[in-house]
Motif scaffolding. Structure first.
Motif, PDB file in Angstrom:
ATOM      1  N   PHE A 140       0.656   2.755   1.862  1.00 16.77           N
ATOM      2  CA  PHE A 140       0.377   4.661   2.165  1.00 16.77           C
ATOM      3  C   PHE A 140      -0.593   5.208   1.093  1.00 16.77           C
ATOM      4  O   PHE A 140      -1.067   4.613   0.426  1.00 16.77           O
ATOM      5  CB  PHE A 140       1.900   5.332   1.718  1.00 16.77           C
ATOM      6  CG  PHE A 140       2.707   4.957   2.437  1.00 16.77           C
ATOM      7  CD1 PHE A 140       3.108   5.709   4.101  1.00 16.77           C
ATOM      8  CD2 PHE A 140       4.007   3.785   1.905  1.00 16.77           C
ATOM      9  CE1 PHE A 140       4.635   4.424   4.657  1.00 16.77           C
ATOM     10  CE2 PHE A 140       5.555   3.326   2.873  1.00 16.77           C
ATOM     11  CZ  PHE A 140       5.189   3.932   3.775  1.00 16.77           C
ATOM     12  N   GLU A 141      -0.683   6.180   1.370  1.00 15.30           N
ATOM     13  CA  GLU A 141      -2.490   7.098   0.874  1.00 15.30           C
ATOM     14  C   GLU A 141      -2.084   8.246   1.104  1.00 15.30           C
ATOM     15  O   GLU A 141      -1.423   9.022   2.094  1.00 15.30           O
ATOM     16  CB  GLU A 141      -3.527   6.232   1.737  1.00 15.30           C
ATOM     17  CG  GLU A 141      -4.574   6.540   0.749  1.00 15.30           C
ATOM     18  CD  GLU A 141      -5.837   6.379   1.617  1.00 15.30           C
ATOM     19  OE1 GLU A 141      -6.881   5.667   0.770  1.00 15.30           O
ATOM     20  OE2 GLU A 141      -5.448   6.787   2.289  1.00 15.30           O
ATOM     21  N   LEU A 142      -1.529   8.834  -0.168  1.00 16.48           N
ATOM     22  CA  LEU A 142      -1.966  10.430  -0.304  1.00 16.48           C
ATOM     23  C   LEU A 142      -2.408  10.797  -0.373  1.00 16.48           C
ATOM     24  O   LEU A 142      -3.289  11.230  -1.506  1.00 16.48           O
ATOM     25  CB  LEU A 142      -0.598  10.469  -1.195  1.00 16.48           C
ATOM     26  CG  LEU A 142      -0.194  12.112  -1.787  1.00 16.48           C
ATOM     27  CD1 LEU A 142       0.912  12.622  -0.138  1.00 16.48           C
ATOM     28  CD2 LEU A 142       0.393  12.656  -2.768  1.00 16.48           C
ATOM     29  N   VAL A 143      -3.387  11.848  -0.015  1.00 17.35           N
ATOM     30  CA  VAL A 143      -4.622  12.202   0.213  1.00 17.35           C
ATOM     31  C   VAL A 143      -4.635  13.538   0.522  1.00 17.35           C
ATOM     32  O   VAL A 143      -3.925  14.947   0.409  1.00 17.35           O
ATOM     33  CB  VAL A 143      -5.505  11.783   1.891  1.00 17.35           C
ATOM     34  CG1 VAL A 143      -6.713  12.599   1.296  1.00 17.35           C
ATOM     35  CG2 VAL A 143      -5.671  10.198   2.393  1.00 17.35           C
TER      36      VAL A 143
ATOM     37  N   GLY B  83       8.217   9.849 -13.381  1.00 19.61           N
ATOM     38  CA  GLY B  83       9.231  10.118 -11.661  1.00 19.61           C
ATOM     39  C   GLY B  83       8.628  10.122 -10.244  1.00 19.61           C
ATOM     40  O   GLY B  83       7.707   9.614  -9.656  1.00 19.61           O
ATOM     41  N   ASP B  84       9.333  11.497  -9.837  1.00 22.31           N
ATOM     42  CA  ASP B  84       8.744  11.167  -8.593  1.00 22.31           C
ATOM     43  C   ASP B  84       7.852  12.677  -7.970  1.00 22.31           C
ATOM     44  O   ASP B  84       7.780  12.856  -7.442  1.00 22.31           O
ATOM     45  CB  ASP B  84      10.232  12.330  -8.022  1.00 22.31           C
ATOM     46  CG  ASP B  84      12.211  10.994  -7.757  1.00 22.31           C
ATOM     47  OD1 ASP B  84      11.578   9.650  -7.930  1.00 22.31           O
ATOM     48  OD2 ASP B  84      12.364  11.121  -7.700  1.00 22.31           O
TER      49      ASP B  84
ATOM     50  N   VAL C 196       9.626   9.099   1.133  1.00 21.93           N
ATOM     51  CA  VAL C 196       9.200   8.100   1.501  1.00 21.93           C
ATOM     52  C   VAL C 196       8.448   7.284   0.011  1.00 21.93           C
ATOM     53  O   VAL C 196       8.249   5.626  -0.221  1.00 21.93           O
ATOM     54  CB  VAL C 196       8.508   7.178   2.289  1.00 21.93           C
ATOM     55  CG1 VAL C 196       7.339   8.481   2.529  1.00 21.93           C
ATOM     56  CG2 VAL C 196       8.106   5.641   3.285  1.00 21.93           C
ATOM     57  N   LEU C 197       7.834   8.032  -0.264  1.00 20.95           N
ATOM     58  CA  LEU C 197       6.323   7.369  -2.082  1.00 20.95           C
ATOM     59  C   LEU C 197       7.512   7.004  -3.487  1.00 20.95           C
ATOM     60  O   LEU C 197       6.878   6.910  -3.921  1.00 20.95           O
ATOM     61  CB  LEU C 197       5.960   8.748  -2.066  1.00 20.95           C
ATOM     62  CG  LEU C 197       4.638   8.565  -0.794  1.00 20.95           C
ATOM     63  CD1 LEU C 197       3.350   9.288  -1.407  1.00 20.95           C
ATOM     64  CD2 LEU C 197       3.682   7.028  -0.626  1.00 20.95           C
TER      65      LEU C 197
ATOM     66  N   PHE D 173      -0.562   3.648  -2.492  1.00 24.01           N
ATOM     67  CA  PHE D 173       1.754   2.900  -2.957  1.00 24.01           C
ATOM     68  C   PHE D 173       1.328   1.730  -2.566  1.00 24.01           C
ATOM     69  O   PHE D 173       1.138   2.181  -1.087  1.00 24.01           O
ATOM     70  CB  PHE D 173       2.311   4.296  -2.282  1.00 24.01           C
ATOM     71  CG  PHE D 173       2.127   5.345  -3.495  1.00 24.01           C
ATOM     72  CD1 PHE D 173       3.426   5.932  -4.353  1.00 24.01           C
ATOM     73  CD2 PHE D 173       1.017   6.835  -2.791  1.00 24.01           C
ATOM     74  CE1 PHE D 173       2.829   7.016  -4.758  1.00 24.01           C
ATOM     75  CE2 PHE D 173       0.543   7.554  -3.758  1.00 24.01           C
ATOM     76  CZ  PHE D 173       2.357   8.034  -4.709  1.00 24.01           C
ATOM     77  N   ARG D 174       2.177   1.121  -2.428  1.00 20.29           N
ATOM     78  CA  ARG D 174       2.976  -0.359  -2.338  1.00 20.29           C
ATOM     79  C   ARG D 174       4.426   0.422  -2.354  1.00 20.29           C
ATOM     80  O   ARG D 174       4.061   0.191  -2.899  1.00 20.29           O
ATOM     81  CB  ARG D 174       2.646  -1.174  -2.727  1.00 20.29           C
ATOM     82  CG  ARG D 174       3.120  -2.517  -1.928  1.00 20.29           C
ATOM     83  CD  ARG D 174       2.468  -3.852  -2.732  1.00 20.29           C
ATOM     84  NE  ARG D 174       1.339  -3.591  -2.259  1.00 20.29           N
ATOM     85  CZ  ARG D 174      -0.047  -4.176  -2.853  1.00 20.29           C
ATOM     86  NH1 ARG D 174       0.133  -4.292  -3.929  1.00 20.29           N
ATOM     87  NH2 ARG D 174      -1.308  -4.640  -2.332  1.00 20.29           N
TER      88      ARG D 174
END
Ligand SMILES: Nc1ncnc2c1ncn2[C@@H]1O[C@H](COP(=O)(O)OP(=O)(O)OP(=O)(O)O)[C@@H](O)[C@H]1O
Ligand SMILES: [Mg+2]
Length: 407
Positions: A339-342, A359-360, A378-379, A398-399
């Protein structure tokens, strides 16, 4: 709600007032309100102003007010400060020191915005134009609702407050004055967090927009770039730039020293404006008037020059600067995908950027402002594999972490 901000002295108050006057003349009920304790809005309008909106003579439908900073301490923050001071004093801290310890820098400016929010919601306004403090303070102030809310939640987690209440009902004989004081503090705290959350929601909502005012000077342009990044990080929509005090070019053929000065000045301003235009935001230029634009008539003339037949309130917001989640690999089985957070951060290439996972949450620091971005569910079960800046976009990869995924 339209917020005007920018470096000190660039013309925020003047352009906020001119924009509100222009809106009123086009038939809107417009309120211009200043959070600046210096109250220069009254000077710009050449009118007496108070904490309550007053109609300004000269154009129907124009109202103005400045935030009454003395009245601000009566709200939730005032109560909380009182409780905290009592608790500290009860714990043996000297009363004067306790009082000092509960002062939170910047909170007054925040309360000013909260007061603007109340006026906005109470009134019959079509548009509220806010003349904010200079950028540095405004940014700190705009970061506060989120930062303070999260910080206070950590200090006094909601569940601890609930347990406190439960203990009180099970063993009332064990809850003395101190416990009751904590409960009252928790209540005041809830009030403050609610106020801040509401304020943030209003500021980040699509019906609020920020106009960054600048003058065509390199130092100002550099600060504008940093502000843009910081505002994006805070999730606020900057929907345009206003370049103020642009000098006219001298008529061709004039050669005197004054004409030479004007030509040099105009050339330098043009060079800076070309650079600013590369930020890719809508920009309007405002002429440096020969006479200082104060009073309703001068402001109306300035407003008409800036906005012409356009609606200043309809200046469309730029793309929402909220973090976007993209799937970049894997496919079918989610445990394999990446995933990628943009995060869209205009101008970030010229500032120092710091990204860390805590953490989160993802802690992103840019242009001196730090924001904690809560990771989507999900991340949270993923590990960060990298981060890079792609144009204006910060992309964090993210993996899925198999150990966490199977748990
Ligand atoms: N386009 C313009 N042409 C000529 N003078 C201007 C223009 N815009 C603003 N001014 C003048 O520049 C001065 C500063 O403007 P203003 O008070 O609006 O700035 P500000 O950004 O609100 O300042 P502060 O950061 O102190 O609040 C004022 O004297 C104002 O009248
Ligand atoms: Mg001002």
């Amino acid at each position: 709600m339209v917020l005007f901000t920018g470096k000190g002295g660039v013309g925020k108050t003047t352009l906020a007032a001119a924009t509100a006057a222009h809106l009123a003349r086009s038939g809107r009920k417009a309120l211009v309100v200043s959070t600046d304790p210096a109250h220069s809005l009254a000077d710009a309008l050449e009118a007496e102003l108070g904490g309550e909106p007053l109609e300004v003579d000269g154009v129907g439908g124009l109202y103005a007010a400045h935030v009454d900073s003395r009245a601000l301490l009566d709200g939730a923050w005032g109560r909380l400060r009182e409780h905290l001071a009592t608790i500290l004093a009860g714990a043996g801290v000297d009363e004067l020191v306790a009082d000092e310890l509960t002062v939170l820098p910047g909170v007054e400016e925040l309360l000013a915005l909260a007061a603007v929010q109340r006026t906005t919601q109470a009134g019959p306004w079509d548009v509220v134009v806010v003349d904010c403090a200079p950028t540095a303070e405004t940014l700190r102030l705009l970061a506060l609702p989120e930062a303070l809310g999260g910080y206070l939640e950590r200090l006094f987690p909601a569940h601890r407050r609930a347990v406190r209440g439960l203990l009180g009902s099970l063993a009332p004989e064990r809850t003395g004055d101190a416990a009751r004081r904590w409960d009252r503090t928790a209540e005041a705290l809830d009030g403050l967090v609610d106020e801040l959350t509401g304020l943030r929601a209003l500021l980040a909502s699509p019906c609020s927009g920020v106009r960054l005012v600048l003058t065509p000077e390199r130092v100002v342009a550099a600060e504008t770039r940093r502000s843009l990044t910081a505002l994006a990080l805070l999730g606020l929509h900057v929907d345009g730039l206003l370049a103020n005090r642009v000098v006219p070019a001298p008529a061709a053929g004039e050669t005197g020293p004054a004409a030479r000065w004007l030509r040099d000045r105009a050339a330098e301003q043009t060079a800076v404006l070309d650079e600013v235009a590369r930020l890719g935001l809508p920009m309007r230029t405002v002429e440096h008037t020969a006479a200082e634009p104060t009073g309703v008539d001068a402001l109306l003339a300035l407003g008409a020059q800036v906005w012409r037949d356009d609606d200043p309130a309809a200046w469309s917001p730029a793309a929402a600067p909220l973090p976007a989640l993209r799937r970049t690999g894997g496919g079918g089985r989610s445990a394999d995908s990446e995933f990628e957070l943009v995060l869209r951060l205009p101008g970030a290439a010229t500032t120092t950027l710091d990204v860390a996972r805590i953490g989160d949450e993802l802690a992103v620091t840019a242009a001196g402002v730090r924001r904690l971005v809560a990771l989507p569910a999900v991340l949270r079960r993923c590990t960060v594999t990298g981060a890079r800046l792609d144009g204006d976009d910060l992309r964090v990869a993210f993996r899925p972490d198999p150990a966490q995924w199977l748990r």
